[in-house]
Design a protein around this motif. Structure first.
Motif, PDB file in Angstrom:
ATOM      1  N   SER A 182       0.839  -1.197   0.000  1.00 23.19           N
ATOM      2  CA  SER A 182       0.000   0.000   0.000  1.00 23.19           C
ATOM      3  C   SER A 182       0.873   1.246   0.000  1.00 23.19           C
ATOM      4  O   SER A 182       0.640   2.204  -0.755  1.00 23.19           O
ATOM      5  N   ALA A 183       1.905   1.239   0.834  1.00 13.39           N
ATOM      6  CA  ALA A 183       2.823   2.381   0.910  1.00 13.39           C
ATOM      7  C   ALA A 183       3.521   2.611  -0.421  1.00 13.39           C
ATOM      8  O   ALA A 183       3.646   3.756  -0.871  1.00 13.39           O
ATOM      9  N   ALA A 184       3.957   1.549  -1.060  1.00 15.83           N
ATOM     10  CA  ALA A 184       4.636   1.688  -2.348  1.00 15.83           C
ATOM     11  C   ALA A 184       3.712   2.372  -3.366  1.00 15.83           C
ATOM     12  O   ALA A 184       4.138   3.267  -4.102  1.00 15.83           O
ATOM     13  N   GLY A 185       2.459   1.981  -3.381  1.00 17.07           N
ATOM     14  CA  GLY A 185       1.496   2.612  -4.285  1.00 17.07           C
ATOM     15  C   GLY A 185       1.252   4.067  -3.940  1.00 17.07           C
ATOM     16  O   GLY A 185       1.211   4.929  -4.827  1.00 17.07           O
ATOM     17  N   HIS A 186       1.114   4.357  -2.658  1.00 17.48           N
ATOM     18  CA  HIS A 186       0.879   5.738  -2.230  1.00 17.48           C
ATOM     19  C   HIS A 186       2.094   6.626  -2.487  1.00 17.48           C
ATOM     20  O   HIS A 186       1.955   7.796  -2.859  1.00 17.48           O
ATOM     21  N   ILE A 187       3.278   6.066  -2.302  1.00 18.56           N
ATOM     22  CA  ILE A 187       4.502   6.826  -2.577  1.00 18.56           C
ATOM     23  C   ILE A 187       4.594   7.142  -4.070  1.00 18.56           C
ATOM     24  O   ILE A 187       4.925   8.268  -4.451  1.00 18.56           O
ATOM     25  N   ALA A 188       4.278   6.171  -4.909  1.00 20.22           N
ATOM     26  CA  ALA A 188       4.296   6.401  -6.359  1.00 20.22           C
ATOM     27  C   ALA A 188       3.296   7.492  -6.736  1.00 20.22           C
ATOM     28  O   ALA A 188       3.602   8.372  -7.553  1.00 20.22           O
ATOM     29  N   GLN A 189       2.116   7.451  -6.146  1.00 19.27           N
ATOM     30  CA  GLN A 189       1.115   8.494  -6.409  1.00 19.27           C
ATOM     31  C   GLN A 189       1.631   9.859  -5.971  1.00 19.27           C
ATOM     32  O   GLN A 189       1.457  10.856  -6.683  1.00 19.27           O
ATOM     33  N   ALA A 190       2.271   9.923  -4.822  1.00 18.93           N
ATOM     34  CA  ALA A 190       2.796  11.191  -4.315  1.00 18.93           C
ATOM     35  C   ALA A 190       3.858  11.750  -5.259  1.00 18.93           C
ATOM     36  O   ALA A 190       3.866  12.950  -5.552  1.00 18.93           O
ATOM     37  N   PHE A 191       4.734  10.896  -5.761  1.00 20.36           N
ATOM     38  CA  PHE A 191       5.751  11.366  -6.702  1.00 20.36           C
ATOM     39  C   PHE A 191       5.119  11.816  -8.012  1.00 20.36           C
ATOM     40  O   PHE A 191       5.560  12.799  -8.609  1.00 20.36           O
ATOM     41  N   ASP A 192       4.091  11.125  -8.476  1.00 19.96           N
ATOM     42  CA  ASP A 192       3.385  11.549  -9.690  1.00 19.96           C
ATOM     43  C   ASP A 192       2.796  12.948  -9.514  1.00 19.96           C
ATOM     44  O   ASP A 192       2.902  13.793 -10.402  1.00 19.96           O
ATOM     45  N   VAL A 193       2.168  13.178  -8.374  1.00 21.18           N
ATOM     46  CA  VAL A 193       1.582  14.506  -8.099  1.00 21.18           C
ATOM     47  C   VAL A 193       2.685  15.557  -8.006  1.00 21.18           C
ATOM     48  O   VAL A 193       2.566  16.646  -8.562  1.00 21.18           O
ATOM     49  N   ALA A 194       3.775  15.227  -7.322  1.00 20.05           N
ATOM     50  CA  ALA A 194       4.887  16.177  -7.183  1.00 20.05           C
ATOM     51  C   ALA A 194       5.469  16.538  -8.547  1.00 20.05           C
ATOM     52  O   ALA A 194       5.757  17.712  -8.817  1.00 20.05           O
ATOM     53  N   LEU A 195       5.606  15.545  -9.422  1.00 19.13           N
ATOM     54  CA  LEU A 195       6.121  15.819 -10.764  1.00 19.13           C
ATOM     55  C   LEU A 195       5.151  16.686 -11.558  1.00 19.13           C
ATOM     56  O   LEU A 195       5.559  17.625 -12.250  1.00 19.13           O
ATOM     57  N   ALA A 196       3.872  16.390 -11.448  1.00 24.57           N
ATOM     58  CA  ALA A 196       2.864  17.185 -12.163  1.00 24.57           C
ATOM     59  C   ALA A 196       2.865  18.633 -11.661  1.00 24.57           C
ATOM     60  O   ALA A 196       2.773  19.575 -12.462  1.00 24.57           O
ATOM     61  N   LEU A 197       2.981  18.812 -10.362  1.00 24.02           N
ATOM     62  CA  LEU A 197       3.039  20.166  -9.799  1.00 24.02           C
ATOM     63  C   LEU A 197       4.293  20.903 -10.265  1.00 24.02           C
ATOM     64  O   LEU A 197       4.238  22.086 -10.607  1.00 24.02           O
ATOM     65  N   ALA A 198       5.411  20.205 -10.299  1.00 25.12           N
ATOM     66  CA  ALA A 198       6.661  20.826 -10.742  1.00 25.12           C
ATOM     67  C   ALA A 198       6.576  21.221 -12.214  1.00 25.12           C
ATOM     68  O   ALA A 198       7.022  22.306 -12.600  1.00 25.12           O
ATOM     69  N   GLU A 199       5.990  20.353 -13.033  1.00 18.27           N
ATOM     70  CA  GLU A 199       5.826  20.672 -14.458  1.00 18.27           C
ATOM     71  C   GLU A 199       4.904  21.865 -14.644  1.00 18.27           C
ATOM     72  O   GLU A 199       5.174  22.753 -15.453  1.00 18.27           O
ATOM     73  N   SER A 200       3.823  21.898 -13.893  1.00 19.75           N
ATOM     74  CA  SER A 200       2.881  23.010 -13.977  1.00 19.75           C
ATOM     75  C   SER A 200       3.547  24.312 -13.565  1.00 19.75           C
ATOM     76  O   SER A 200       3.356  25.351 -14.215  1.00 19.75           O
ATOM     77  N   GLU A 201       4.335  24.259 -12.509  1.00 21.24           N
ATOM     78  CA  GLU A 201       5.043  25.450 -12.044  1.00 21.24           C
ATOM     79  C   GLU A 201       6.062  25.918 -13.082  1.00 21.24           C
ATOM     80  O   GLU A 201       6.186  27.107 -13.354  1.00 21.24           O
ATOM     81  N   ALA A 202       6.773  24.972 -13.692  1.00 22.62           N
ATOM     82  CA  ALA A 202       7.761  25.318 -14.713  1.00 22.62           C
ATOM     83  C   ALA A 202       7.085  25.944 -15.927  1.00 22.62           C
ATOM     84  O   ALA A 202       7.589  26.922 -16.495  1.00 22.62           O
TER      85      ALA A 202
END
Length: 118
Positions: A84-104
């Motif tokens: 469960s943690a592995a899945g949630h961590i992957a989701q968190a990184f996906d969101v972080a990447l999307a936020l970083a791309e949006s900010e860029a």
């Protein structure tokens, strides 16, 4: 009494986190390991992990170290929590990447707009 805020829950969590970090005398890497292990043990949601992505990156926490953490806690918390943690961590990184791309993209657009008006 504190002034009203549009995000009282997030403000409270941020204040608690800041207070905890200020009172804790662990180095950044140890602190992130402890916090991530606690999140795994509690079967935390992806949003809880998201709050730790930036501090983990700043502490030079690697994917291999994250895997080691999951391996280390698996016998204690169980395979279901670790998966469960592995899945949630992957989701968190996906969101972080999307936020970083949006900010860029927003920064690039602002720079383009600034150049047009110059």
């Amino acid at each position: 009494m504190a002034a009203a805020s549009e995000t009282p829950v997030l403000d409270t969590i941020a204040a608690m986190t800041i207070d905890s970090v200020e009172r804790c005398h662990m180095d950044e890497r140890t602190l992130i390991v402890v916090r991530l292990a606690a999140l795994v043990a509690m079967d935390a949601s992806a949003i809880s992990y998201l709050a730790h992505v930036d501090p983990a990156i700043k502490a030079d926490f690697t994917v291999e170290q994250l895997q080691d953490l999951l391996v280390a806690v698996a016998p204690v918390v169980g395979t279901a929590r670790v998966m469960s943690a592995a899945g949630h961590i992957a989701q968190a990184f996906d969101v972080a990447l999307a936020l970083a791309e949006s900010e860029a993209e927003a920064m690039a657009q602002a720079e383009a707009d600034r150049r047009k008006s110059s």
